[in-house]
Design a protein around this motif. Structure first.
Motif, PDB file in Angstrom:
ATOM      1  N   ARG A   6       0.923  -0.998  -0.039  1.00  0.00           N
ATOM      2  CA  ARG A   6       0.081  -0.015  -0.007  1.00  0.00           C
ATOM      3  C   ARG A   6       0.859   1.347   0.098  1.00  0.00           C
ATOM      4  NH1 ARG A   6      -3.976  -0.681   4.466  1.00  0.00           N
ATOM      5  NH2 ARG A   6      -4.517  -2.530   3.019  1.00  0.00           N
ATOM      6  N   PRO A   7       0.525   2.201  -0.726  1.00  0.00           N
ATOM      7  CA  PRO A   7       1.419   3.399  -0.830  1.00  0.00           C
ATOM      8  C   PRO A   7       1.208   4.274   0.342  1.00  0.00           C
ATOM      9  CG  PRO A   7      -0.324   3.500  -2.450  1.00  0.00           C
ATOM     10  CD  PRO A   7      -0.517   2.165  -1.900  1.00  0.00           C
ATOM     11  N   PRO A   8       2.157   5.035   0.808  1.00  0.00           N
ATOM     12  CA  PRO A   8       1.826   6.190   1.933  1.00  0.00           C
ATOM     13  C   PRO A   8       0.804   6.966   1.667  1.00  0.00           C
ATOM     14  CG  PRO A   8       4.145   6.188   1.002  1.00  0.00           C
ATOM     15  CD  PRO A   8       3.515   5.272   0.335  1.00  0.00           C
ATOM     16  N   SER A   9      -0.035   7.298   2.750  1.00  0.00           N
ATOM     17  CA  SER A   9      -1.088   8.180   2.576  1.00  0.00           C
ATOM     18  C   SER A   9      -0.286   9.661   2.609  1.00  0.00           C
ATOM     19  CB  SER A   9      -1.911   8.126   3.899  1.00  0.00           C
ATOM     20  OG  SER A   9      -2.767   9.293   3.806  1.00  0.00           O
ATOM     21  N   THR A  10      -0.912  10.603   1.783  1.00  0.00           N
ATOM     22  CA  THR A  10      -0.518  11.969   1.629  1.00  0.00           C
ATOM     23  C   THR A  10      -1.203  12.792   2.577  1.00  0.00           C
ATOM     24  OG1 THR A  10      -1.757  12.272  -0.127  1.00  0.00           O
ATOM     25  CG2 THR A  10       0.631  11.720  -0.568  1.00  0.00           C
ATOM     26  N   ALA A  11      -2.145  12.373   3.474  1.00  0.00           N
ATOM     27  CA  ALA A  11      -2.822  13.202   4.194  1.00  0.00           C
ATOM     28  C   ALA A  11      -2.315  13.290   5.640  1.00  0.00           C
ATOM     29  CB  ALA A  11      -4.438  12.584   4.320  1.00  0.00           C
ATOM     30  N   GLY A  12      -2.495  14.523   6.132  1.00  0.00           N
ATOM     31  CA  GLY A  12      -2.064  14.773   7.511  1.00  0.00           C
ATOM     32  C   GLY A  12      -0.748  15.149   7.492  1.00  0.00           C
ATOM     33  N   SER A  13      -0.099  15.624   8.839  1.00  0.00           N
ATOM     34  CA  SER A  13       1.027  16.429   8.994  1.00  0.00           C
ATOM     35  C   SER A  13       2.117  15.235   8.625  1.00  0.00           C
ATOM     36  CB  SER A  13       1.133  16.974  10.287  1.00  0.00           C
ATOM     37  OG  SER A  13       1.277  15.799  11.494  1.00  0.00           O
ATOM     38  N   GLY A  14       3.337  15.773   8.841  1.00  0.00           N
ATOM     39  CA  GLY A  14       4.501  14.875   8.693  1.00  0.00           C
ATOM     40  C   GLY A  14       4.647  13.858   9.684  1.00  0.00           C
ATOM     41  N   ALA A  15       4.376  13.981  10.949  1.00  0.00           N
ATOM     42  CA  ALA A  15       4.504  13.004  11.981  1.00  0.00           C
ATOM     43  C   ALA A  15       3.409  12.027  11.838  1.00  0.00           C
ATOM     44  CB  ALA A  15       4.378  13.751  13.272  1.00  0.00           C
ATOM     45  N   ASP A  16       2.141  12.349  11.394  1.00  0.00           N
ATOM     46  CA  ASP A  16       0.935  11.441  11.203  1.00  0.00           C
ATOM     47  C   ASP A  16       1.383  10.522  10.015  1.00  0.00           C
ATOM     48  OD1 ASP A  16      -0.310  12.422  12.902  1.00  0.00           O
ATOM     49  OD2 ASP A  16      -1.644  13.917  11.644  1.00  0.00           O
ATOM     50  N   ARG A  17       2.114  10.990   9.009  1.00  0.00           N
ATOM     51  CA  ARG A  17       2.586  10.115   7.634  1.00  0.00           C
ATOM     52  C   ARG A  17       3.369   9.099   8.145  1.00  0.00           C
ATOM     53  NH1 ARG A  17       2.527  15.108   4.274  1.00  0.00           N
ATOM     54  NH2 ARG A  17       4.837  15.047   4.739  1.00  0.00           N
ATOM     55  N   GLY A  18       4.528   9.453   8.837  1.00  0.00           N
ATOM     56  CA  GLY A  18       5.274   8.348   9.391  1.00  0.00           C
ATOM     57  C   GLY A  18       4.628   7.510  10.154  1.00  0.00           C
ATOM     58  N   GLN A  19       3.726   7.553  10.848  1.00  0.00           N
ATOM     59  CA  GLN A  19       3.070   6.898  11.798  1.00  0.00           C
ATOM     60  C   GLN A  19       2.219   5.855  10.838  1.00  0.00           C
ATOM     61  OE1 GLN A  19       0.918   8.913  14.614  1.00  0.00           O
ATOM     62  NE2 GLN A  19       3.009   9.216  16.088  1.00  0.00           N
ATOM     63  N   GLU A  20       1.274   6.282   9.988  1.00  0.00           N
ATOM     64  CA  GLU A  20       0.633   5.697   8.998  1.00  0.00           C
ATOM     65  C   GLU A  20       1.323   4.725   8.088  1.00  0.00           C
ATOM     66  OE1 GLU A  20      -1.735   8.356   6.841  1.00  0.00           O
ATOM     67  OE2 GLU A  20      -2.787   9.097   8.464  1.00  0.00           O
ATOM     68  N   ALA A  21       2.387   4.996   7.662  1.00  0.00           N
ATOM     69  CA  ALA A  21       3.296   4.275   6.753  1.00  0.00           C
ATOM     70  C   ALA A  21       4.191   3.344   7.406  1.00  0.00           C
ATOM     71  CB  ALA A  21       4.267   5.215   6.056  1.00  0.00           C
ATOM     72  N   GLY A  22       4.413   3.512   8.766  1.00  0.00           N
ATOM     73  CA  GLY A  22       4.989   2.287   9.654  1.00  0.00           C
ATOM     74  C   GLY A  22       6.422   2.929   9.982  1.00  0.00           C
ATOM     75  N   GLY A  23       6.666   4.087   9.744  1.00  0.00           N
ATOM     76  CA  GLY A  23       7.935   4.654  10.460  1.00  0.00           C
ATOM     77  C   GLY A  23       9.220   3.952   9.831  1.00  0.00           C
ATOM     78  N   PRO A  24      10.146   3.621  10.654  1.00  0.00           N
ATOM     79  CA  PRO A  24      11.425   2.982  10.141  1.00  0.00           C
ATOM     80  C   PRO A  24      11.229   1.797   9.532  1.00  0.00           C
ATOM     81  CG  PRO A  24      11.627   4.090  12.588  1.00  0.00           C
ATOM     82  CD  PRO A  24       9.954   4.129  12.134  1.00  0.00           C
ATOM     83  N   ASP A  25      10.373   1.146  10.024  1.00  0.00           N
ATOM     84  CA  ASP A  25      10.363  -0.456   9.546  1.00  0.00           C
ATOM     85  C   ASP A  25       9.882  -0.195   8.057  1.00  0.00           C
ATOM     86  OD1 ASP A  25      10.887  -1.464  11.964  1.00  0.00           O
ATOM     87  OD2 ASP A  25       8.890  -1.957  12.558  1.00  0.00           O
ATOM     88  N   SER A  26       8.760   0.553   7.746  1.00  0.00           N
ATOM     89  CA  SER A  26       8.435   0.905   6.180  1.00  0.00           C
ATOM     90  C   SER A  26       9.558   1.470   5.500  1.00  0.00           C
ATOM     91  CB  SER A  26       7.360   1.834   6.304  1.00  0.00           C
ATOM     92  OG  SER A  26       7.086   2.134   4.758  1.00  0.00           O
ATOM     93  N   GLU A  27      10.558   2.139   6.055  1.00  0.00           N
ATOM     94  CA  GLU A  27      11.614   2.551   5.297  1.00  0.00           C
ATOM     95  C   GLU A  27      12.730   1.230   4.930  1.00  0.00           C
ATOM     96  OE1 GLU A  27      13.729   5.843   6.785  1.00  0.00           O
ATOM     97  OE2 GLU A  27      11.750   7.002   6.948  1.00  0.00           O
ATOM     98  N   ALA A  28      12.870   0.470   6.219  1.00  0.00           N
ATOM     99  CA  ALA A  28      13.637  -0.636   5.820  1.00  0.00           C
ATOM    100  C   ALA A  28      13.040  -1.650   4.783  1.00  0.00           C
ATOM    101  CB  ALA A  28      13.869  -1.592   7.280  1.00  0.00           C
ATOM    102  N   ARG A  29      11.570  -1.684   5.016  1.00  0.00           N
ATOM    103  CA  ARG A  29      11.106  -2.575   3.712  1.00  0.00           C
ATOM    104  C   ARG A  29      11.312  -2.017   2.401  1.00  0.00           C
ATOM    105  NH1 ARG A  29       6.609  -3.254   7.434  1.00  0.00           N
ATOM    106  NH2 ARG A  29       5.558  -1.651   6.264  1.00  0.00           N
ATOM    107  N   ASP A  30      11.304  -0.772   2.245  1.00  0.00           N
ATOM    108  CA  ASP A  30      11.229  -0.177   1.118  1.00  0.00           C
ATOM    109  C   ASP A  30      12.712  -0.268   0.589  1.00  0.00           C
ATOM    110  OD1 ASP A  30       8.855   0.627   1.231  1.00  0.00           O
ATOM    111  OD2 ASP A  30       9.107   2.752   1.566  1.00  0.00           O
ATOM    112  N   LEU A  31      13.685  -0.101   1.371  1.00  0.00           N
ATOM    113  CA  LEU A  31      15.196  -0.205   1.049  1.00  0.00           C
ATOM    114  C   LEU A  31      15.294  -1.769   0.419  1.00  0.00           C
ATOM    115  CD1 LEU A  31      17.009   2.005   3.661  1.00  0.00           C
ATOM    116  CD2 LEU A  31      16.708   2.415   1.350  1.00  0.00           C
ATOM    117  N   ALA A  32      14.817  -2.597   1.336  1.00  0.00           N
ATOM    118  CA  ALA A  32      15.105  -4.077   0.766  1.00  0.00           C
ATOM    119  C   ALA A  32      14.361  -4.148  -0.533  1.00  0.00           C
ATOM    120  CB  ALA A  32      14.301  -4.884   2.147  1.00  0.00           C
TER     121      ALA A  32
END
Length: 141
Positions: A6-32
């Motif tokens: 699922r693509p990260p949501s663009t709604a909300g503030s920057g802090a909200d987006r990090g939490q919705e997308a999964g934060g650091p775990d999401s970035e690690a999955r994306d890099l992998a």
């Protein structure tokens, strides 16, 4: 749809987006995922390079180039002859004799070009074969 697809949501503030997308775990999955895609692309390029290297014989490439050149010359000879015949018929009022005569002339020119090019290619192939045979004989003996 899986959470990782699922693509990260663009709604909300920057802090909200990090939490919705999964934060650091999401970035690690994306890099992998990017690393897997990069490895796949590298493997595909390697296979394509091997396939191109195996089939890239300079003699066959030249022969294909000569064949295309011959085909273009033949079409051009007939095309130019048709145009000249049509123009002569319009100018002199001799329709259809100028067109027919120049079509025959164009076909004859195209055939002469094909025969001449074929003879040159045959002579070149025989010379290459003789050179290969001489090199092989020299290597053996």
């Amino acid at each position: 749809m899986a959470e990782q697809d699922r693509p990260p949501s663009t709604a909300g503030s920057g802090a909200d987006r990090g939490q919705e997308a999964g934060g650091p775990d999401s970035e690690a999955r994306d890099l992998a995922a990017l690393e897997r895609i990069g490895r796949g692309v590298a493997e595909m390029r390697g296979r394509q390079a091997e396939a191109a290297g195996a089939s890239a014989d300079p003699r066959s490439s030249r022969a294909i180039g000569k064949a295309w050149s011959l085909a273009i010359e033949m079409v051009a000879a007939v095309g130019v002859s048709v145009f000249i015949g049509w123009w002569c018929d319009r100018w002199l009022g001799t329709a259809p004799w100028g067109l027919l005569g120049f079509i025959l002339l164009g076909i004859a020119t195209a055939m002469w070009t094909a025969i001449r090019t074929g003879l040159r290619m045959q002579a070149s192939a025989l010379a290459d074969q003789a050179a290969d045979d001489a090199a092989e004989k020299k290597r053996r003996g």
